[in-house]
Design a protein around this motif. Structure first.
Motif, mmCIF file in Angstrom:
data_model
loop_
_atom_site.group_PDB
_atom_site.id
_atom_site.type_symbol
_atom_site.label_atom_id
_atom_site.label_comp_id
_atom_site.label_asym_id
_atom_site.label_seq_id
_atom_site.Cartn_x
_atom_site.Cartn_y
_atom_site.Cartn_z
ATOM 1 N N TRP A 356 0.955 -0.970 0.074
ATOM 2 C CA TRP A 356 0.071 0.098 0.210
ATOM 3 C C TRP A 356 0.953 1.080 0.015
ATOM 4 N N PRO A 357 0.642 2.238 -1.129
ATOM 5 C CA PRO A 357 1.509 3.440 -0.948
ATOM 6 C C PRO A 357 0.967 4.561 -0.121
ATOM 7 N N ARG A 358 1.883 4.808 0.877
ATOM 8 C CA ARG A 358 1.645 5.859 1.613
ATOM 9 C C ARG A 358 1.582 7.371 0.997
ATOM 10 N N THR A 359 0.765 7.570 -0.111
ATOM 11 C CA THR A 359 0.927 8.700 -0.672
ATOM 12 C C THR A 359 -0.128 9.748 -0.444
ATOM 13 N N LEU A 360 0.104 11.010 -1.019
ATOM 14 C CA LEU A 360 -1.181 12.120 -0.498
ATOM 15 C C LEU A 360 -2.252 11.864 -1.089
ATOM 16 N N LYS A 361 -3.404 11.700 -0.115
ATOM 17 C CA LYS A 361 -4.495 11.305 -0.469
ATOM 18 C C LYS A 361 -5.754 12.483 -0.545
ATOM 19 N N THR A 362 -6.465 12.669 -1.628
ATOM 20 C CA THR A 362 -7.446 13.915 -1.540
ATOM 21 C C THR A 362 -8.593 13.258 -1.558
ATOM 22 N N THR A 363 -9.690 13.551 -0.788
ATOM 23 C CA THR A 363 -10.995 12.909 -1.022
ATOM 24 C C THR A 363 -11.752 13.795 -1.440
ATOM 25 N N SER A 364 -13.178 13.224 -1.548
ATOM 26 C CA SER A 364 -14.230 14.163 -2.245
ATOM 27 C C SER A 364 -14.530 15.235 -1.155
ATOM 28 N N SER A 365 -14.284 15.078 -0.120
ATOM 29 C CA SER A 365 -14.415 16.193 1.192
ATOM 30 C C SER A 365 -13.478 17.223 1.041
ATOM 31 N N HIS A 366 -12.038 16.625 0.721
ATOM 32 C CA HIS A 366 -10.919 17.963 0.514
ATOM 33 C C HIS A 366 -11.643 18.642 -0.797
ATOM 34 N N GLU A 367 -11.992 17.973 -1.879
ATOM 35 C CA GLU A 367 -12.270 18.544 -3.058
ATOM 36 C C GLU A 367 -13.302 19.823 -2.979
ATOM 37 N N GLU A 368 -14.145 19.567 -1.758
ATOM 38 C CA GLU A 368 -15.041 20.623 -1.581
ATOM 39 C C GLU A 368 -14.734 21.860 -0.915
ATOM 40 N N GLY A 369 -13.582 21.807 -0.541
ATOM 41 C CA GLY A 369 -12.824 23.115 0.037
ATOM 42 C C GLY A 369 -12.083 22.980 1.365
ATOM 43 N N CYS A 370 -10.910 23.107 1.659
ATOM 44 C CA CYS A 370 -10.249 22.917 2.773
ATOM 45 C C CYS A 370 -8.773 23.257 2.441
ATOM 46 N N THR A 371 -8.122 24.047 3.745
ATOM 47 C CA THR A 371 -7.001 24.674 3.827
ATOM 48 C C THR A 371 -6.349 23.297 4.629
ATOM 49 N N ARG A 372 -5.235 22.731 3.939
ATOM 50 C CA ARG A 372 -4.411 21.474 4.429
ATOM 51 C C ARG A 372 -2.881 21.841 5.011
ATOM 52 N N ARG A 373 -2.698 21.533 6.086
ATOM 53 C CA ARG A 373 -1.361 21.964 6.602
ATOM 54 C C ARG A 373 -0.639 20.617 6.901
ATOM 55 N N TRP A 374 0.563 20.726 7.031
ATOM 56 C CA TRP A 374 1.652 19.339 7.567
ATOM 57 C C TRP A 374 2.488 19.992 8.732
ATOM 58 N N ASN A 375 3.070 18.983 9.255
ATOM 59 C CA ASN A 375 4.161 19.337 10.129
ATOM 60 C C ASN A 375 3.520 20.696 11.104
#
Length: 473
Positions: A356-375
């Motif tokens: 299973w690749p642990r890559t960036l996952k963008t869901t349908s909910s993310h597509e609806e609008g969201c600011t995403r931040r890491w670290n």
């Protein structure tokens, strides 16, 4: 395999989602479906690869090449029989499984266009219900032995289903008002319509499984040399609830504990007790109950309406919070994660195919609008008059630990404040600790292994059913 060149001539086609400006105004399922013709074409892409890594990757051992071939040829009933031989509830996994099988598909290695197994199994199961291929088993021969299952989530339901079909008299005890566990009270309706669960529970009841809802139950641990939990002792644990009938010609009794992971991981930062800081499931389970007709007072209601929302935790539960917040009418949503941003693209160098690749996952909910931040590390919850107004956070970095093990977190940026009137903690769940139980008590699913996927819970339930049967024989 009907068309040996299909994987070369036909591209992967996903059904996709309803338009964003349409779906964010209701809680109906966001995923669309393909036509029957298009679905058969997608099934034809499943190649005769020789070594089916999809079968290896699936915790249930689903035989995707076999039922995809039957689907391509138009034999929907055979396709369902093959699918159901390993998967007791494909209508669930067909909607919410991350599809480990697809990432392990040879076509994913070949051109990153794997077979659409998840959507195919959903289509197969819906056609089976529509055409009446799925009927209750009414000819089950009972063996006189009894099994109590504690917890009606995917693991408990899978164990109960298998044991019932083997001939055991199964009673399922559930603390909530309806069956499903996190399927019902954790996963939003826009991903899994709860009528899908009700349809399956009705079928299980017709096949002889008894469900008792609103029944919290704590088993006594093993004491001294007492190795076997009797029905009488089990009934004592039930308290005022109606007891299980003792006796019967089989003389056997066992208990399956499938209570999941009820304790969410908390964040003990200053200001945690401010009004507006909630666990993710407080929002998700309440919203699902509201949609089922339950009413809550204004003080009890957890809602994102008109608020700036901060979701702490970057997994699927956090994503579900984002989609729910949009549908409740939030002002904005920000999602922060303490770990680094995953790699982008289809391949993960740290986990090469077929893993299973642990890559960036963008869901349908993310597509609806969201600011995403890491670290991003959470330092403090800020408020006024007991109500949340913002969260103090700080950008961090991870450095290798010279002694090995977990990397060391180091400060990187200056503290900043994210405006928020609602914070949702979606940082996972703690693995339960169980006492030593008598030998006829079996623990399965998330309750035994910690929080994981629905498909793994179902596989654990099925494996436990085999252990129970071997014990009682």
């Amino acid at each position: 395999m009907g068309n040996p060149k299909a994987f070369l001539e036909i591209h992967r086609q996903e059904a996709g989602y309803r338009p964003i400006n349409d779906r964010i105004h209701d809680f109906s399922e966001v995923e669309q479906t393909l036509s029957t013709r298009e679905r058969k074409l997608q099934a034809s892409r499943c190649m005769d690869c020789g070594v089916p890594f999809c079968h290896w990757a699936c915790p249930l051992g689903n035989k995707a090449p076999e039922w995809n071939d039957a689907l391509y040829k138009g034999d929907w009933e055979l396709a369902y029989r093959l699918l159901n031989s390993t998967n007791p509830f494909p209508e669930f996994t067909g909607r919410i499984c991350p599809a480990l099988c697809e990432k392990a598909c040879v076509l994913n290695r070949f051109n990153h266009e794997p077979t659409t197994n998840r959507e195919d199994e959903c289509a197969i199961t819906e056609m089976a219900f529509q055409e009446g291929f799925i009927q209750p088993h009414t000819d089950i021969k009972r063996n006189g032995k009894k099994v109590a299952v504690i917890g009606a989530g995917p693991a408990g339901l899978a164990a109960a289903n298998d044991l019932n079909l083997m001939g055991y008299s199964v009673t399922v005890f559930e603390k909530n008002e309806a069956a499903g566990g996190l399927l019902r009270y954790g996963i939003p309706n826009f991903k899994l319509n709860k009528a899908v669960i009700d349809r399956r529970i009705k079928l299980l009841e017709q096949e002889g499984i008894e469900f008792r809802f609103g029944t919290p139950l704590q088993l006594p641990p093993k004491e001294g040399g007492h190795d076997y939990l009797s029905i009488e002792e089990f009934n004592k644990a039930l308290g005022d609830q109606a007891p299980l009938p003792s006796g019967g010609d089989g003389g056997g009794f066992a208990v399956v504990v499938a209570t999941g992971t009820p304790t969410a991981r908390d964040l003990k930062a200053p200001g945690r007790d401010l009004k507006g800081v909630h666990f993710a499931l407080e929002l998700l389970s309440q919203q699902n109950r509201v949609l089922a007709g339950m009413e809550f007072s204004k003080d009890e209601r957890v809602t994102a309406k008109g608020k700036d929302v901060l979701v702490i935790g970057g997994g699927d539960t956090g994503s579900d919070c984002i989609g729910t917040a949009h549908r409740q009418g939030c002002k904005s949503v920000t999602q922060i994660e303490i770990m680094p941003r995953p790699v982008e693209g289809p391949e993960d160098p740290q986990n090469p195919w077929p893993n299973w690749p642990r890559t960036l996952k963008t869901t349908s909910s993310h597509e609806e609008g969201c600011t995403r931040r890491w670290n991003i590390n959470t330092l403090e919850f800020l408020g006024k008059d007991g109500k949340l107004t913002g969260v103090k956070v700080q950008e961090i970095d991870w450095k290798p630990n010279p002694e090995g093990g977990r990397p060391i977190m180091v400060e990187k940026g200056k503290p900043e404040i994210i405006k928020a009137e609602l914070v949702l903690l979606a940082m996972g769940f703690l693995k339960p600790e169980h006492p030593e139980y008598p030998k006829n008590v079996f623990v399965c699913g998330d309750s035994a292994n910690g929080a994981s996927l629905v498909v793994r819970a179902m596989a654990s339930g099925r494996q436990t059913a085999q252990k129970v049967a071997a014990f009682l024989k």
